[in-house]
Design a protein around this motif. Structure first.
Motif, PDB file in Angstrom:
ATOM      1  N   ALA A   1     115.811  44.086 -34.117  1.00 55.61           N
ATOM      2  CA  ALA A   1     114.918  43.046 -34.638  1.00 55.61           C
ATOM      3  C   ALA A   1     114.947  41.776 -33.798  1.00 55.61           C
ATOM      4  CB  ALA A   1     115.273  42.724 -36.079  1.00 55.61           C
ATOM      5  N   ALA A   2     115.637  41.814 -32.650  1.00 53.14           N
ATOM      6  CA  ALA A   2     115.739  40.667 -31.737  1.00 53.14           C
ATOM      7  C   ALA A   2     116.449  39.483 -32.372  1.00 53.14           C
ATOM      8  CB  ALA A   2     114.355  40.249 -31.231  1.00 53.14           C
ATOM      9  N   ARG A   3     117.271  39.739 -33.394  1.00 52.84           N
ATOM     10  CA  ARG A   3     118.125  38.674 -33.933  1.00 52.84           C
ATOM     11  C   ARG A   3     119.423  38.570 -33.143  1.00 52.84           C
ATOM     12  NH1 ARG A   3     116.210  41.135 -38.812  1.00 52.84           N
ATOM     13  NH2 ARG A   3     118.084  42.420 -38.891  1.00 52.84           N
ATOM     14  N   CYS A   4     119.610  39.501 -32.236  1.00 53.78           N
ATOM     15  CA  CYS A   4     120.822  39.568 -31.423  1.00 53.78           C
ATOM     16  C   CYS A   4     120.430  40.108 -30.059  1.00 53.78           C
ATOM     17  CB  CYS A   4     121.842  40.482 -32.106  1.00 53.78           C
ATOM     18  SG  CYS A   4     123.288  40.935 -31.125  1.00 53.78           S
ATOM     19  N   SER A   5     120.930  39.513 -28.999  1.00 53.65           N
ATOM     20  CA  SER A   5     120.654  40.005 -27.648  1.00 53.65           C
ATOM     21  C   SER A   5     121.712  41.039 -27.259  1.00 53.65           C
ATOM     22  CB  SER A   5     120.673  38.855 -26.654  1.00 53.65           C
ATOM     23  OG  SER A   5     121.986  38.326 -26.522  1.00 53.65           O
ATOM     24  N   MET A   6     121.430  41.797 -26.187  1.00 55.93           N
ATOM     25  CA  MET A   6     122.428  42.752 -25.705  1.00 55.93           C
ATOM     26  C   MET A   6     123.675  42.010 -25.230  1.00 55.93           C
ATOM     27  SD  MET A   6     123.060  45.949 -25.515  1.00 55.93           S
ATOM     28  CE  MET A   6     121.505  46.875 -25.492  1.00 55.93           C
ATOM     29  N   ASP A   7     123.502  40.841 -24.616  1.00 58.71           N
ATOM     30  CA  ASP A   7     124.656  40.044 -24.199  1.00 58.71           C
ATOM     31  C   ASP A   7     125.543  39.702 -25.387  1.00 58.71           C
ATOM     32  OD1 ASP A   7     124.793  39.587 -21.385  1.00 58.71           O
ATOM     33  OD2 ASP A   7     122.955  38.409 -21.528  1.00 58.71           O
ATOM     34  N   GLN A   8     124.942  39.372 -26.533  1.00 60.40           N
ATOM     35  CA  GLN A   8     125.724  39.026 -27.720  1.00 60.40           C
ATOM     36  C   GLN A   8     126.439  40.247 -28.288  1.00 60.40           C
ATOM     37  OE1 GLN A   8     122.550  37.125 -29.956  1.00 60.40           O
ATOM     38  NE2 GLN A   8     123.393  35.098 -29.526  1.00 60.40           N
TER      39      GLN A   8
ATOM     40  N   ALA B   1     128.928  41.781 -15.864  1.00 62.81           N
ATOM     41  CA  ALA B   1     128.074  41.685 -17.034  1.00 62.81           C
ATOM     42  C   ALA B   1     126.678  42.231 -16.745  1.00 62.81           C
ATOM     43  CB  ALA B   1     127.990  40.231 -17.508  1.00 62.81           C
ATOM     44  N   LEU B   2     126.177  42.016 -15.528  1.00 64.22           N
ATOM     45  CA  LEU B   2     124.845  42.495 -15.165  1.00 64.22           C
ATOM     46  C   LEU B   2     124.798  44.020 -15.138  1.00 64.22           C
ATOM     47  CD1 LEU B   2     121.975  41.699 -14.272  1.00 64.22           C
ATOM     48  CD2 LEU B   2     122.819  41.691 -11.896  1.00 64.22           C
ATOM     49  N   ILE B   3     125.835  44.652 -14.589  1.00 62.56           N
ATOM     50  CA  ILE B   3     125.889  46.118 -14.571  1.00 62.56           C
ATOM     51  C   ILE B   3     125.843  46.665 -15.989  1.00 62.56           C
ATOM     52  CG2 ILE B   3     127.343  48.120 -14.036  1.00 62.56           C
ATOM     53  CD1 ILE B   3     128.396  46.542 -11.611  1.00 62.56           C
ATOM     54  N   VAL B   4     126.679  46.117 -16.864  1.00 63.70           N
ATOM     55  CA  VAL B   4     126.772  46.624 -18.225  1.00 63.70           C
ATOM     56  C   VAL B   4     125.482  46.346 -18.993  1.00 63.70           C
ATOM     57  CG1 VAL B   4     128.033  46.426 -20.408  1.00 63.70           C
ATOM     58  CG2 VAL B   4     129.278  46.401 -18.233  1.00 63.70           C
ATOM     59  N   ARG B   5     124.993  45.112 -18.934  1.00 62.16           N
ATOM     60  CA  ARG B   5     123.795  44.744 -19.691  1.00 62.16           C
ATOM     61  C   ARG B   5     122.570  45.560 -19.247  1.00 62.16           C
ATOM     62  NH1 ARG B   5     123.828  39.844 -18.530  1.00 62.16           N
ATOM     63  NH2 ARG B   5     122.285  39.760 -16.868  1.00 62.16           N
ATOM     64  N   THR B   6     122.369  45.668 -17.939  1.00 58.56           N
ATOM     65  CA  THR B   6     121.200  46.389 -17.440  1.00 58.56           C
ATOM     66  C   THR B   6     121.274  47.862 -17.811  1.00 58.56           C
ATOM     67  OG1 THR B   6     121.063  44.845 -15.580  1.00 58.56           O
ATOM     68  CG2 THR B   6     119.825  46.899 -15.387  1.00 58.56           C
ATOM     69  N   GLY B   7     122.459  48.470 -17.664  1.00 59.72           N
ATOM     70  CA  GLY B   7     122.606  49.874 -18.038  1.00 59.72           C
ATOM     71  C   GLY B   7     122.328  50.107 -19.506  1.00 59.72           C
ATOM     72  N   LEU B   8     122.856  49.243 -20.363  1.00 58.06           N
ATOM     73  CA  LEU B   8     122.645  49.400 -21.809  1.00 58.06           C
ATOM     74  C   LEU B   8     121.183  49.171 -22.182  1.00 58.06           C
ATOM     75  CD1 LEU B   8     125.824  47.530 -23.092  1.00 58.06           C
ATOM     76  CD2 LEU B   8     125.359  49.986 -23.323  1.00 58.06           C
ATOM     77  N   GLU B   9     120.554  48.175 -21.577  1.00 55.16           N
ATOM     78  CA  GLU B   9     119.151  47.905 -21.908  1.00 55.16           C
ATOM     79  C   GLU B   9     118.252  49.070 -21.497  1.00 55.16           C
ATOM     80  OE1 GLU B   9     119.099  43.007 -21.823  1.00 55.16           O
ATOM     81  OE2 GLU B   9     118.496  44.131 -20.017  1.00 55.16           O
ATOM     82  N   ARG B  10     118.557  49.712 -20.367  1.00 53.76           N
ATOM     83  CA  ARG B  10     117.760  50.880 -19.979  1.00 53.76           C
ATOM     84  C   ARG B  10     117.976  52.034 -20.953  1.00 53.76           C
ATOM     85  NH1 ARG B  10     113.713  50.106 -18.611  1.00 53.76           N
ATOM     86  NH2 ARG B  10     113.359  52.081 -17.508  1.00 53.76           N
ATOM     87  N   LEU B  11     119.206  52.238 -21.388  1.00 50.14           N
ATOM     88  CA  LEU B  11     119.473  53.287 -22.379  1.00 50.14           C
ATOM     89  C   LEU B  11     118.691  53.044 -23.659  1.00 50.14           C
ATOM     90  CD1 LEU B  11     123.310  54.064 -22.344  1.00 50.14           C
ATOM     91  CD2 LEU B  11     121.458  55.685 -21.942  1.00 50.14           C
TER      92      LEU B  11
END
Length: 502
Positions: free
Chosen positions: A293-300, A383-393
């Motif tokens: 619901a975009a109340r939380c970002s992947m970084d958070q 952080a970029l490796i983890v965030r980008t990988g998770l967002e693509r998943l």
């Protein structure tokens, strides 16, 4: 009475040693691996902020587990200059009292690099690497990570009816290879060396194929890479490290050690962070709903995992250089302190602050602290490796779910990193569509253990993560300079085919 086995690193006899506590609490076994947080809770309530522990059955590998956040900070910042990263201060190791062949011994052994160095030597040894990382164009690095993540996802999403369910081990087929592929591309490795290095690093970290042999093989590979880039520099991390070492402050061996360190540490931490964030999102309904619901970002969500299931559970390798007291325990010269980051995050007082606070509270020690804390460029890259990988998943597989109940997962012993031994997930096969990376590359790389697929050569990447190769220097310019174009990372035919089977 001083021992006759060896002297301290400063050449003085080892001082008289007091007796260790009668009872060492086990920091090993299946129950500890399955739920270390309940165990930390028990130790905190019944023992205290510092706990004498044994890391294996013979109790030879021992130390003091520090589970209090403020004491952890005191050790990591080391303002009193009591704690050393130099394993030559490890008295049990110096006296030959440790169990032969244990993987943790090799991982904590003294190495000529920033990991073992004190100040100001640490600043000197880490200088070229940190400056080279700062040269990266993070937007281009993000494009590279997305390309690699898409190709890995393509490899386990075969064509077929959209309604069919696909099941994969996300640890082996995504979380393990993605960080390693990114880091090896950044260092400018070719496909052959990436294959060999990946196998050796996997063997070393798992202890499955003889860590000493794997460590020696990795050292040789890194040395060859540094030697090659000194003659044929390109737009890559190692070439820029050599550029920032023009004064020769670091030897080739020290540069090789720093390349090895950045790959090994970045790979292990990022893999665990990806894996544990996936697991948290698949088992924590509220967090998952807030992300959707975009109340939380992947970084958070990733920051929350730093508290709830820290990727790096323990920092092993702080040794006392003088007698001191820690949490009510007398610490002798050469005794080891283990900074229990997982225990700090499991502190019931910190957990009581609530889910929202854990998303934004950056006071965790996941990046370390003090002189040996992870520098800013490396933090940003990790952080970029983890965030980008998770967002693509999450973008490509929005209906991802665990294939087994979470309580049935088996876990590796969380002496350093904490991950399950496998992370089986399932998802409905998406409607057939090629990812942009797959479409651009025309690739069809097979995954180890799956039916072979024709491999189509991939073109060179459109952009390098580094804006340019280093300026030419007298040591690299001349008639022997290669005539081919400089500034591109090596093209790999099959980005995932080489990953070693587990």
């Amino acid at each position: 009475m001083a021992t006759s086995v060896s002297l301290t690193p400063v050449g003085t006899p080892w001082p008289e040693r007091s007796a260790w506590p009668d009872h060492l609490y086990p920091l090993h076994g299946p129950d500890f691996a399955r739920d270390p947080f309940a165990y930390y809770d028990h130790l905190r309530r019944h023992v205290g902020p510092v706990v004498p522990v044994a890391l294996e059955e013979s109790h030879s590998l021992r130390g003091y587990l520090v589970i209090d956040h403020s004491l952890q900070l005191d050790i990591l910042r080391n303002q009193r200059q009591i704690w050393s990263r130099d394993a030559r201060w490890y008295r049990d190791l110096a006296e030959g009292a440790l169990p032969a062949g244990h993987p943790l011994i090799d991982l904590s052994a003294h190495r000529r690099g920033r990991l073992s160095a004190g100040e100001p030597e640490h600043a000197q040894l880490s200088g070229p690497g940190n400056k080279a990382l700062a040269r990266m164009d993070m937007l281009r690095v993000g494009d590279l990570i997305q390309d690699l993540a898409d190709q890995l996802i393509d490899s386990f999403v075969p064509e077929g009816p959209p309604a069919e369910t696909v099941e994969v081990d996300l640890l082996r087929q995504f979380a393990l290879p993605l960080p390693l592929l990114v880091l090896m591309r950044l260092t400018g490795m070719d496909e052959r060396d990436a294959l060999t290095s990946g196998s050796a690093l996997h063997a070393m970290l798992s202890g499955a194929a003889g860590p000493p042999h794997a460590t020696g093989e990795l050292a040789a590979l890194m040395g060859n890479l540094v030697a090659h880039k000194s003659k044929e520099p390109g737009a890559d991390l190692v070439s820029w490290m050599l550029h920032f070492n023009e004064d020769g402050a670091l030897t080739p061996a020290e540069l090789s050690e720093d390349v090895w360190l950045q790959i090994a540490v970045g790979h292990g931490a990022s893999t665990a962070w990806i894996c544990n964030t996936v697991l948290e999102l698949l088992t924590n309904e509220r967090l998952s709903e807030d992300l959707a619901a975009a109340r939380c970002s992947m970084d958070q969500a990733m920051n929350h995992v730093m508290w709830s299931n820290a990727p790096i559970q323990n920092i092993i390798g702080r040794w006392a250089t003088e007698p001191t007291w820690l949490g009510g325990h007398r610490i002798d010269v050469g005794d080891m302190a283990i900074v229990g980051l997982g225990a700090s995050g499991a502190d019931p007082v910190r957990r009581a602050v609530g889910l929202e606070t854990s998303r934004t509270n950056n006071a965790h020690l996941g990046w370390g602290a003090g002189a040996h804390g992870c520098p800013a460029p490396a933090r940003e890259l990790g952080a970029l490796i983890v965030r980008t990988g998770l967002e693509r998943l999450w973008e490509r597989l929005p209906d991802l779910e665990l294939a087994v109940p979470g309580e049935r997962l088996d876990w590796v012993l969380p002496h350093v990193a904490r991950t399950p031994t496998a992370l089986p997930v399932r998802f409905p096969r998406p409607v057939a569509e090629a990812s942009q990376a797959g479409a651009d590359a025309g690739e069809g790389a097979p995954v180890p253990g799956s039916p072979a697929t024709p491999v189509v050569p991939q073109p060179e990447r459109r952009h390098s993560p580094f804006p340019s190769a280093p300026p030419r220097t007298r040591s690299t310019a001349g008639k022997d300079e290669p005539a081919g174009p400089r500034g591109q990372l090596p093209g790999w035919r099959a980005l995932v085919a080489w990953w070693p089977k587990r």
